[in-house]
Design an enzyme around this catalytic site. Structure first.
Site, PDB file in Angstrom:
ATOM      1  N   GLY A 188      12.855   0.048   5.083  1.00  0.00           N
ATOM      2  CA  GLY A 188      12.527   0.101   3.659  1.00  0.00           C
ATOM      3  C   GLY A 188      13.610   0.712   2.802  1.00  0.00           C
ATOM      4  O   GLY A 188      13.544   0.651   1.576  1.00  0.00           O
ATOM      5  N   TYR A 256       5.048   5.517   1.237  1.00  0.00           N
ATOM      6  CA  TYR A 256       4.273   4.522   1.976  1.00  0.00           C
ATOM      7  C   TYR A 256       4.301   3.128   1.346  1.00  0.00           C
ATOM      8  O   TYR A 256       4.140   2.120   2.021  1.00  0.00           O
ATOM      9  CB  TYR A 256       2.849   5.056   2.140  1.00  0.00           C
ATOM     10  N   SER A 259       8.330   2.192   2.570  1.00  0.00           N
ATOM     11  CA  SER A 259       8.868   2.481   3.898  1.00  0.00           C
ATOM     12  C   SER A 259       8.175   1.631   4.954  1.00  0.00           C
ATOM     13  O   SER A 259       7.071   1.120   4.743  1.00  0.00           O
ATOM     14  CB  SER A 259       8.723   3.966   4.227  1.00  0.00           C
ATOM     15  N   THR A 260       8.822   1.498   6.110  1.00  0.00           N
ATOM     16  CA  THR A 260       8.322   0.619   7.163  1.00  0.00           C
ATOM     17  C   THR A 260       7.861   1.407   8.381  1.00  0.00           C
ATOM     18  O   THR A 260       8.248   2.558   8.592  1.00  0.00           O
ATOM     19  CB  THR A 260       9.406  -0.375   7.603  1.00  0.00           C
ATOM     20  N   SER A 270       5.754  12.087   8.685  1.00  0.00           N
ATOM     21  CA  SER A 270       4.453  12.728   8.495  1.00  0.00           C
ATOM     22  C   SER A 270       3.817  12.150   7.240  1.00  0.00           C
ATOM     23  O   SER A 270       4.515  11.785   6.291  1.00  0.00           O
ATOM     24  CB  SER A 270       4.621  14.247   8.355  1.00  0.00           C
ATOM     25  N   GLU A 319      16.587   7.918  14.780  1.00  0.00           N
ATOM     26  CA  GLU A 319      17.258   7.631  13.506  1.00  0.00           C
ATOM     27  C   GLU A 319      18.284   6.505  13.587  1.00  0.00           C
ATOM     28  O   GLU A 319      19.358   6.569  12.993  1.00  0.00           O
ATOM     29  CB  GLU A 319      17.913   8.911  12.969  1.00  0.00           C
ATOM     30  N   THR A 321      20.191   5.496  15.972  1.00  0.00           N
ATOM     31  CA  THR A 321      21.434   5.757  16.707  1.00  0.00           C
ATOM     32  C   THR A 321      21.413   5.241  18.134  1.00  0.00           C
ATOM     33  O   THR A 321      22.456   5.234  18.795  1.00  0.00           O
ATOM     34  CB  THR A 321      21.716   7.275  16.754  1.00  0.00           C
ATOM     35  N   LEU A 322      20.250   4.824  18.627  1.00  0.00           N
ATOM     36  CA  LEU A 322      20.138   4.390  20.022  1.00  0.00           C
ATOM     37  C   LEU A 322      19.795   2.920  20.172  1.00  0.00           C
ATOM     38  O   LEU A 322      20.044   2.329  21.218  1.00  0.00           O
ATOM     39  CB  LEU A 322      19.075   5.226  20.749  1.00  0.00           C
ATOM     40  N   TYR A 527       7.663  21.958   0.745  1.00  0.00           N
ATOM     41  CA  TYR A 527       8.524  21.072  -0.048  1.00  0.00           C
ATOM     42  C   TYR A 527       9.112  21.875  -1.191  1.00  0.00           C
ATOM     43  O   TYR A 527       8.393  22.584  -1.895  1.00  0.00           O
ATOM     44  CB  TYR A 527       7.692  19.943  -0.641  1.00  0.00           C
TER      45      TYR A 527
END
Length: 635
Positions: A188, A256, A259-260, A270, A319, A321-322, A527
């Site tokens: 997203g 939400y 984003s995917t 979260s 994230e 990277t893999l 936050y």
């Protein structure tokens, strides 16, 4: 709150007869017609957050909001206008224009053998159009957006591909590994950690793998209350499909709408309703990820297994990277019959934190409970639309009730928003208990309407950042998690550190506020929202990042985490090695070397290998100030 509903074309298979199984690789479904088109710039802003038709703007000196998807649609906001003027000493400049798409784009790096095989041996759709590449070159950090506005990106992706299923991802990863092409998974694009920002020093061809066309519901098992989705499905599409079946995942992060599912897993996300449904790691049963060394997945979909380390957790938080997450099996729940909002007012933030702690200790959290400090409370009140004469009179009466009869100082007052979900009797019982606990800490109910406004406005507030930047204000949020006994201390120390750093940079007009958004047995998520008006500052983003760097140092010194749910990305990789120890970083590096030996997933997140991140300004201290150290000693 959400976008207009589009027709869903998904066909959901029935639960298999008793005694039979439904294989994970069975393809019995069709695509979901998403609210976000393949050419995402047709619906979403290329230069900022959200829908093209939704935006704060100035008109005749008043801030307004346009768009038909949110509660503020079509509203004039005089109170918010006055808040901005008083906080930032700012008069609206309605003549300022938003940036236009650039006329030219960086020339793409070409890898001819890769492109030849892609076009000749696969059916994967792809594009090298400049605008397609640009809108997938970044996430939603302040640095990303500021760089877009000022055309600072020296490097953007060279190619965009749209695989349609797991098998096409396997083909793409094999080709990229064979020809040494860098792959950047893109869902997203809502990352606020720099995780999807195009690495500026990468010399190889960069291929963005856009998962948006992988958005099917592959199967649904009503008996087990599990569902399998492809990773590219957007949050609001996922929920819409499930709710038509009377079900919900209940995962509702602030992002939400856009984003995917794959992004949630990749960042260990979260949601606001985690108290009932859990965080993403609690919802995931099984994950499928394609790596250059093969597909990583657990064979069994049982609810829990004791079979060595859980490889789901190698994928969660990786994230990009893999490898590429392609499919996710999730838990679902029936849609609760009752949903009710509420709110509470406390005389000060400390009393509110004690209330939150007691609620967590009793394990009686409603679906969502979020505590705002005084600064955020006043900000939220300012966002209310203009009221009628009668409504204004009622507000005056309410304020007199709070200040006179309840004896609460408006300069310290704070508020909590509540969301209850469940059966009618359970909700009533939970409400009674929550309000009883609140009374012990001098809190009292402030109505369901305020709670609903506070909850739904979360989706609108994200649009303020771009409007603020348009008016000469840089602003962003950052988060952490912290043990309960350090919660109030951390909030005070971070605010004090930001105030001190603003003074050192001669910044006069700024805001720094905090809210407690999620509670756990052992601690909470906090936050922070920080922004300042930049006057005579050549590079305001550099200064902002330097101050935020100091705030993060203060968070860590107070016992806070590197991140609660935004992830590490690039902007927090400076601290990653210390956060997981040398042994932990070596373990991650070993997994990286095994799964991705040619480093084609070189996003530069967690432990960057290709480029040195920009260090904070040399004049910025990276240890807690003497004042905050004294405060800690005192407490």
């Amino acid at each position: 709150m959400a976008a207009k509903r589009n027709t869903v074309t998904t066909q959901i298979p029935e639960t298999p007869p008793e005694g039979t199984s439904l294989a994970l690789d069975t393809r019995l479904s069709r695509h979901v017609e998403s609210v976000i088109p393949k050419k995402r710039q047709e619906a979403l802003k290329w230069y900022g957050w959200g829908y093209n038709d939704s935006q704060f703007y100035g008109q005749q000196g008043i801030i307004c909001f346009k768009g038909d998807k949110y509660p503020l649609s079509g509203c004039e906001l005089p109170s918010f206008t006055n808040w901005v003027k008083s906080k930032f000493n700012l008069d609206l400049d309605a003549k300022r224009t938003y940036p236009q798409l650039p006329e030219t784009y960086p020339k793409p790096v070409q890898n001819a053998p890769f492109l030849n095989e892609l076009r000749g041996c696969t059916k994967v759709e792809h594009s090298q159009e400049g605008v397609d590449r640009l809108v997938r070159s970044h996430g939603q950090t302040l640095n990303d957006i500021y760089s877009l506005w000022h055309n600072k990106f020296e490097r953007i992706p060279d190619l965009v591909v749209w695989p349609r299923c797991h098998d096409e991802v396997v083909q793409l990863v094999r080709l990229a590994h064979k020809h040494n092409v860098m792959l950047l998974p893109f869902g997203g694009g809502t990352s606020v950690s720099g995780a999807v920002t195009c690495p500026q020093k990468e010399e190889r061809m960069i291929c963005v793998l856009d998962t948006s066309q992988m958005n099917r519901m592959l199967w649904l098992n009503r008996e087990n209350l599990t569902v399998c989705f492809e990773s590219g499905i957007v949050g609001q599409d996922l929920e819409r499909v499930l709710r038509e079946q009377g079900l919900t995942v209940g995962h509702e992060p602030d992002s939400y709408e856009f984003s995917t599912l794959g992004g949630w897993v990749a960042t260990r996300a979260s949601g606001m309703k985690k108290n009932v449904y859990g965080n993403i790691e609690d919802l995931v049963v099984r994950v499928r990820m394609v790596t250059p060394s093969g597909t990583l997945e657990r064979e069994c979909s049982a609810p829990r297994v004791s079979c060595g380390p859980d490889f789901n957790h190698i994928i969660l938080g990786s994230e990009g990277t893999l490898g590429v997450i392609t499919e996710v099996v999730l838990k679902v729940r029936p849609v609760p019959p009752v949903q009710r909002y509420g709110s509470l007012v406390f005389p000060d933030f400390e009393q509110g934190v004690l209330f939150m702690r007691e609620v967590a200790r009793r394990r009686c959290q409603p679906a969502s409970v979020r505590l705002m400090d005084n600064e955020q409370f006043l900000f939220g009140q300012a966002l209310k639309p203009e009221k009628s004469w009668l409504a204004s009179c009622l507000d005056a009466i309410k304020q007199r009730y709070v200040t006179v009869w309840k004896g609460i100082d408006l300069t310290h007052i704070c508020a909590a928003t509540l969301l209850f979900e469940g059966e009618q009797k359970d909700v009533q019982r939970q409400e009674a208990l929550i309000y009883e606990i609140a009374a012990r800490y001098k809190g009292f109910p402030a109505g369901g309407q305020n709670g609903e406004r506070g909850y739904l406005f979360t989706f609108v507030i994200a649009y303020i950042r771009d409007f603020a930047l348009h008016q000469g204000i840089v602003a962003e949020s950052f988060e952490t998690s912290v043990p309960w006994d350090r919660c109030s201390l951390l909030c005070r120390c971070v605010k004090q550190r930001v105030v001190a750093e603003c003074a050192r940079h001669n910044i006069v007009h700024y805001t720094i506020s905090a809210r407690v958004t999620q509670t756990y047995d052992a601690g909470a998520c906090i936050y922070f929202y920080f922004g300042f008006r930049y006057l005579n500052i050549p590079d305001p983003v550099e200064v902002f990042e330097a101050i935020e760097h100091c705030a993060r140092e203060e968070i860590l010194a107070c016992g806070g985490s590197l991140s609660h749910h935004h992830g590490v990305g690039k902007i927090r990789s400076h601290w990653y090695r210390n956060a997981v120890t040398e042994t932990g970083s070596a373990l991650y590096s070993a997994a990286k070397q095994h799964l991705d030996p040619r480093n084609i997933f070189a996003a530069g997140n967690l432990l960057p290998a290709l480029e040195k991140l920009k260090k904070p300004a040399a004049t910025v201290a990276t240890t807690p100030t003497a004042a905050t150290a004294a405060l800690k000693a005192k407490l």
